[in-house]
Design a protein around this motif. Structure first.
Motif, PDB file in Angstrom:
ATOM      1  N   ALA A 169       3.071   0.971   9.062  1.00 32.12           N
ATOM      2  CA  ALA A 169       1.818   0.254   9.476  1.00 32.12           C
ATOM      3  C   ALA A 169       0.579   1.092   9.143  1.00 32.12           C
ATOM      4  CB  ALA A 169       2.006   0.260  11.033  1.00 32.12           C
ATOM      5  N   LEU A 170      -0.449   0.407   8.614  1.00 34.02           N
ATOM      6  CA  LEU A 170      -1.849   1.036   8.390  1.00 34.02           C
ATOM      7  C   LEU A 170      -2.438   0.611   9.755  1.00 34.02           C
ATOM      8  CD1 LEU A 170      -3.639   2.213   6.374  1.00 34.02           C
ATOM      9  CD2 LEU A 170      -4.377   0.067   5.717  1.00 34.02           C
ATOM     10  N   THR A 171      -3.062   1.641  10.252  1.00 33.85           N
ATOM     11  CA  THR A 171      -3.730   1.587  11.483  1.00 33.85           C
ATOM     12  C   THR A 171      -5.160   1.872  11.171  1.00 33.85           C
ATOM     13  OG1 THR A 171      -3.327   3.630  12.358  1.00 33.85           O
ATOM     14  CG2 THR A 171      -1.632   2.001  12.848  1.00 33.85           C
ATOM     15  N   ARG A 172      -6.071   1.051  12.042  1.00 32.58           N
ATOM     16  CA  ARG A 172      -7.692   1.288  12.092  1.00 32.58           C
ATOM     17  C   ARG A 172      -8.209   1.162  13.470  1.00 32.58           C
ATOM     18  NH1 ARG A 172      -9.868  -2.475   7.993  1.00 32.58           N
ATOM     19  NH2 ARG A 172      -9.290  -0.874   6.634  1.00 32.58           N
ATOM     20  N   ASN A 173      -8.779   2.220  14.001  1.00 33.89           N
ATOM     21  CA  ASN A 173      -9.342   2.307  15.406  1.00 33.89           C
ATOM     22  C   ASN A 173      -8.338   1.513  16.446  1.00 33.89           C
ATOM     23  OD1 ASN A 173     -11.842   2.727  14.183  1.00 33.89           O
ATOM     24  ND2 ASN A 173     -12.162   0.825  13.776  1.00 33.89           N
ATOM     25  N   GLY A 174      -7.084   2.219  16.239  1.00 31.76           N
ATOM     26  CA  GLY A 174      -6.142   1.806  17.350  1.00 31.76           C
ATOM     27  C   GLY A 174      -5.192   0.518  17.243  1.00 31.76           C
ATOM     28  N   GLU A 175      -5.451  -0.118  16.090  1.00 32.93           N
ATOM     29  CA  GLU A 175      -4.719  -1.382  16.051  1.00 32.93           C
ATOM     30  C   GLU A 175      -4.114  -1.441  14.361  1.00 32.93           C
ATOM     31  OE1 GLU A 175      -7.381  -4.679  16.068  1.00 32.93           O
ATOM     32  OE2 GLU A 175      -8.449  -4.022  17.678  1.00 32.93           O
ATOM     33  N   VAL A 176      -3.060  -1.960  14.451  1.00 33.01           N
ATOM     34  CA  VAL A 176      -2.401  -2.253  13.246  1.00 33.01           C
ATOM     35  C   VAL A 176      -2.963  -3.216  12.533  1.00 33.01           C
ATOM     36  CG1 VAL A 176       0.056  -2.960  11.962  1.00 33.01           C
ATOM     37  CG2 VAL A 176      -0.143  -1.643  14.278  1.00 33.01           C
ATOM     38  N   ILE A 177      -3.399  -2.938  11.103  1.00 33.15           N
ATOM     39  CA  ILE A 177      -4.077  -4.108  10.471  1.00 33.15           C
ATOM     40  C   ILE A 177      -3.333  -4.623   9.217  1.00 33.15           C
ATOM     41  CG2 ILE A 177      -6.791  -3.172  11.019  1.00 33.15           C
ATOM     42  CD1 ILE A 177      -6.478  -1.852   8.009  1.00 33.15           C
ATOM     43  N   TYR A 178      -2.226  -3.701   8.781  1.00 31.77           N
ATOM     44  CA  TYR A 178      -1.320  -4.409   7.916  1.00 31.77           C
ATOM     45  C   TYR A 178       0.071  -3.725   8.030  1.00 31.77           C
ATOM     46  CZ  TYR A 178       0.016  -5.887   3.392  1.00 31.77           C
ATOM     47  OH  TYR A 178       0.708  -6.648   2.142  1.00 31.77           O
ATOM     48  N   ARG A 179       1.229  -4.372   7.855  1.00 33.86           N
ATOM     49  CA  ARG A 179       2.556  -4.118   7.901  1.00 33.86           C
ATOM     50  C   ARG A 179       3.122  -4.106   6.484  1.00 33.86           C
ATOM     51  NH1 ARG A 179       5.033  -5.603  13.672  1.00 33.86           N
ATOM     52  NH2 ARG A 179       3.130  -5.743  14.909  1.00 33.86           N
ATOM     53  N   TYR A 180       3.817  -3.126   6.073  1.00 37.93           N
ATOM     54  CA  TYR A 180       4.435  -3.275   4.934  1.00 37.93           C
ATOM     55  C   TYR A 180       5.945  -3.138   5.255  1.00 37.93           C
ATOM     56  CZ  TYR A 180       6.731  -1.689   0.685  1.00 37.93           C
ATOM     57  OH  TYR A 180       7.468  -1.598  -0.513  1.00 37.93           O
ATOM     58  N   LEU A 181       6.750  -4.359   5.054  1.00 41.63           N
ATOM     59  CA  LEU A 181       8.017  -4.101   5.611  1.00 41.63           C
ATOM     60  C   LEU A 181       9.039  -3.698   4.350  1.00 41.63           C
ATOM     61  CD1 LEU A 181       8.454  -7.920   6.905  1.00 41.63           C
ATOM     62  CD2 LEU A 181       8.019  -6.069   8.106  1.00 41.63           C
ATOM     63  N   LEU A 182       9.652  -2.776   4.934  1.00 40.00           N
ATOM     64  CA  LEU A 182      10.717  -2.119   4.227  1.00 40.00           C
ATOM     65  C   LEU A 182      11.845  -2.850   3.629  1.00 40.00           C
ATOM     66  CD1 LEU A 182      10.610   1.509   5.532  1.00 40.00           C
ATOM     67  CD2 LEU A 182       9.463   0.856   3.556  1.00 40.00           C
ATOM     68  N   PRO A 183      12.125  -2.770   2.342  1.00 35.45           N
ATOM     69  CA  PRO A 183      13.299  -3.806   2.076  1.00 35.45           C
ATOM     70  C   PRO A 183      14.649  -2.958   2.434  1.00 35.45           C
ATOM     71  CG  PRO A 183      12.155  -2.579   0.147  1.00 35.45           C
ATOM     72  CD  PRO A 183      11.377  -2.319   1.371  1.00 35.45           C
ATOM     73  N   VAL A 184      15.647  -3.795   2.658  1.00 37.18           N
ATOM     74  CA  VAL A 184      16.831  -3.081   2.826  1.00 37.18           C
ATOM     75  C   VAL A 184      17.901  -3.373   1.817  1.00 37.18           C
ATOM     76  CG1 VAL A 184      16.474  -2.930   5.355  1.00 37.18           C
ATOM     77  CG2 VAL A 184      17.739  -5.148   4.427  1.00 37.18           C
ATOM     78  N   LEU A 185      18.990  -2.843   1.770  1.00 41.41           N
ATOM     79  CA  LEU A 185      20.246  -3.123   0.832  1.00 41.41           C
ATOM     80  C   LEU A 185      20.868  -4.153   1.549  1.00 41.41           C
ATOM     81  CD1 LEU A 185      21.408   0.334  -0.484  1.00 41.41           C
ATOM     82  CD2 LEU A 185      20.271  -1.274  -1.545  1.00 41.41           C
ATOM     83  N   ASP A 186      21.160  -5.369   0.753  1.00 45.14           N
ATOM     84  CA  ASP A 186      22.132  -6.279   1.178  1.00 45.14           C
ATOM     85  C   ASP A 186      23.717  -6.177   0.540  1.00 45.14           C
ATOM     86  OD1 ASP A 186      23.190  -8.854   2.112  1.00 45.14           O
ATOM     87  OD2 ASP A 186      22.006  -9.939   0.333  1.00 45.14           O
TER      88      ASP A 186
END
Length: 132
Positions: A115-132
């Protein structure tokens, strides 16, 4: 054949694949959140910090530099090269002075992301890939 997929793609409710996905994601999250990087274990914020970010039922790391996040990913082979990943680069391009990058592990929803956070808020989420 193994390949990388985002967390919300491979799992379908009520089938064996979903159970396998939950097991893999849970294992990866525990490994990365609890195991050592080159600088030592990932340190976590107090539970109340996660609540303030609106991330109830999540563990939130202390702030990480982008190079620390890349090192975690390479060490645990979560993704092959985040520096060539367009979503990763988009998140980093949004980063402003004072923003913080944090590793998140949740027991519900998208279980594992940066999560990229700014001023106590999440402004962007980078979902991590998983092995299938």
């Amino acid at each position: 054949m193994m390949h990388l997929m985002t967390l919300n793609v491979p799992c379908r409710s009520g089938d064996l694949l979903r159970q396998l996905c939950v097991a893999i994601v849970g294992t990866v999250a525990l490994l990365v959140m609890g195991c050592a990087t080159t600088a030592g274990p990932v340190r976590l914020e107090d539970r109340s910090f996660a609540d303030r970010l609106g991330l109830q039922k999540c563990k939130v790391s202390m702030p990480l530099s982008s190079s620390e996040a890349v090192e975690i990913g390479r060490k645990w082979e979560i993704y092959p090269d985040p520096e060539k990943d367009l979503e990763w680069m988009k998140m980093l391009s949004m980063q402003q002075s004072g923003d913080q990058l944090r590793l998140i592990s949740c027991s519900e929803g998208n279980p594992y992301f940066y999560a990229l956070t700014r001023n106590g808020e999440v402004i962007y989420r980078y979902l991590l890939p998983v092995l299938d």
